[in-house]
Design a protein around this motif. Structure first.
Motif, mmCIF file in Angstrom:
data_model
loop_
_atom_site.group_PDB
_atom_site.id
_atom_site.type_symbol
_atom_site.label_atom_id
_atom_site.label_comp_id
_atom_site.label_asym_id
_atom_site.label_seq_id
_atom_site.Cartn_x
_atom_site.Cartn_y
_atom_site.Cartn_z
ATOM 1 N N ILE A 8 46.208 37.884 40.293
ATOM 2 C CA ILE A 8 44.997 38.582 39.620
ATOM 3 C C ILE A 8 44.019 38.115 39.768
ATOM 4 O O ILE A 8 42.939 38.754 40.410
ATOM 5 N N ARG A 9 43.527 36.807 39.941
ATOM 6 C CA ARG A 9 42.314 36.153 40.157
ATOM 7 C C ARG A 9 41.975 36.431 41.621
ATOM 8 O O ARG A 9 40.869 36.847 41.789
ATOM 9 N N GLN A 10 43.005 36.299 42.320
ATOM 10 C CA GLN A 10 42.511 36.462 43.941
ATOM 11 C C GLN A 10 42.119 38.070 44.105
ATOM 12 O O GLN A 10 41.163 38.087 45.034
ATOM 13 N N VAL A 42 56.248 43.443 34.322
ATOM 14 C CA VAL A 42 55.716 42.119 33.656
ATOM 15 C C VAL A 42 54.399 41.857 33.388
ATOM 16 O O VAL A 42 54.062 41.348 32.222
ATOM 17 N N ALA A 43 53.508 42.139 34.309
ATOM 18 C CA ALA A 43 51.952 42.025 34.051
ATOM 19 C C ALA A 43 51.351 42.886 32.858
ATOM 20 O O ALA A 43 50.755 42.691 32.077
ATOM 21 N N ASP A 44 52.201 44.099 32.865
ATOM 22 C CA ASP A 44 51.801 45.094 31.804
ATOM 23 C C ASP A 44 52.361 44.416 30.535
ATOM 24 O O ASP A 44 51.442 44.323 29.507
ATOM 25 N N LEU A 48 48.448 40.826 31.223
ATOM 26 C CA LEU A 48 47.762 39.975 32.075
ATOM 27 C C LEU A 48 46.479 40.605 32.652
ATOM 28 O O LEU A 48 45.393 39.850 33.224
ATOM 29 N N TRP A 49 46.666 41.953 32.828
ATOM 30 C CA TRP A 49 45.325 42.780 33.402
ATOM 31 C C TRP A 49 44.302 42.729 32.404
ATOM 32 O O TRP A 49 43.251 42.972 33.028
ATOM 33 N N LYS A 50 44.265 42.227 31.180
ATOM 34 C CA LYS A 50 43.201 42.218 30.231
ATOM 35 C C LYS A 50 42.585 40.939 30.239
ATOM 36 O O LYS A 50 41.780 40.803 29.412
ATOM 37 N N ASP A 56 37.445 43.389 34.044
ATOM 38 C CA ASP A 56 35.994 43.873 34.432
ATOM 39 C C ASP A 56 36.299 44.380 35.909
ATOM 40 O O ASP A 56 35.514 45.265 36.135
ATOM 41 N N ARG A 57 37.137 43.866 36.518
ATOM 42 C CA ARG A 57 37.393 44.144 38.047
ATOM 43 C C ARG A 57 38.276 45.542 38.201
ATOM 44 O O ARG A 57 38.590 45.926 39.395
ATOM 45 N N ASN A 58 38.990 45.836 37.090
ATOM 46 C CA ASN A 58 39.944 46.949 37.033
ATOM 47 C C ASN A 58 41.044 46.753 38.115
ATOM 48 O O ASN A 58 41.465 47.281 39.073
ATOM 49 N N VAL A 59 41.502 45.550 38.239
ATOM 50 C CA VAL A 59 42.741 45.011 39.203
ATOM 51 C C VAL A 59 43.841 45.986 38.968
ATOM 52 O O VAL A 59 44.472 46.327 39.945
ATOM 53 N N ARG A 60 44.418 46.292 37.653
ATOM 54 C CA ARG A 60 45.556 46.856 37.606
ATOM 55 C C ARG A 60 45.341 48.415 38.361
ATOM 56 O O ARG A 60 46.406 48.750 38.951
ATOM 57 N N ALA A 61 44.181 49.058 38.403
ATOM 58 C CA ALA A 61 44.165 50.166 39.289
ATOM 59 C C ALA A 61 44.352 50.143 40.789
ATOM 60 O O ALA A 61 44.766 51.086 41.345
ATOM 61 N N ARG A 62 44.242 48.726 41.328
ATOM 62 C CA ARG A 62 44.491 48.429 42.606
ATOM 63 C C ARG A 62 45.784 48.023 42.975
ATOM 64 O O ARG A 62 45.749 47.379 43.942
#
Length: 205
Positions: A8-10, A42-44, A48-50, A56-62
């Motif tokens: 997620i960080r990457q 699992v991330a959901d 982990l997306w929060k 802030d970068r809305n990684v889940r949508a990507r």
């Protein structure tokens, strides 16, 4: 927990990136459930997306999944095509997040077998905490005997029995990847078996 967030960080570092979870329906006892989508779920479930910058970068949508790979080489190869399916172009840079003991194989074998430019490939190695029972020495030895050495002589995994058997065993539902249709520029690469490394006129990057 920190390793759960590495990918997620990457993805959060580059708002133009796509996060691809790769892995097919590899286990008969779990049913027709692919690994790629499972990682997303699992991330959901863990929220982990929060976490900080990811929210802030809305990684889940990507985040997307690749649902056919049966080994690490295919994880890389098929994910390149998934990127092409989503964006219409091939990636400018790839960052792979996986176990640290696989780093040498990805950097010195898999990416080179695909003729991927080394200055456009990064690897982030992560490992479970020792408290989980994970044994890095045992894993490293298994990596050498069951993956690194076979791929060294068979870079595309087409000829060595241990690699062929692994792919057969990890495809219990007999799925066929569609990538030669969706990424026609990669058709020769997708079917290339070596043992010689493919030539640059046969890859689209």
């Amino acid at each position: 927990r920190s390793s759960d967030l590495s990918w997620i960080r990457q993805a959060a570092l580059d708002p133009r990136s796509i996060l691809i979870f790769s892995g097919g329906e590899t286990r008969a006892n779990t049913g027709p459930v692919n690994e790629g989508t499972s990682y997303f779920r699992v991330a959901d479930a863990m929220g982990l997306w929060k976490e900080g910058i990811a929210k802030d970068r809305n990684v889940r949508a990507r985040a997307i999944s690749e649902e056919f790979a049966t080994d690490s080489f295919q994880n890389l190869l098929f994910s390149i095509c998934r990127f092409r399916e989503i964006t219409g172009s091939y990636p400018e840079k790839i960052t792979t997040v996986s176990f640290s003991f696989k780093q040498s194989r990805f950097e010195n074998m898999h990416s080179k077998s695909l003729l991927w430019p080394p200055d456009q490939f990064d690897y982030v190695g992560i490992d479970p905490d020792a408290s989980t029972g994970f044994d890095i020495e045992e894993a490293t030895q298994g990596e050498l005997m069951n993956a690194a050495m076979p791929f060294e002589s068979d870079p595309y995994g087409c000829h060595t029995e241990i690699l062929l058997e692994k792919r057969r065993m990890r495809n219990p539902f007999h799925r066929t990847p569609p990538y030669e249709l969706t990424c026609p520029e990669m058709k020769e690469l997708l079917h290339w078996c070596g043992p010689d490394i493919i030539t640059s006129d046969k890859v689209p990057w």
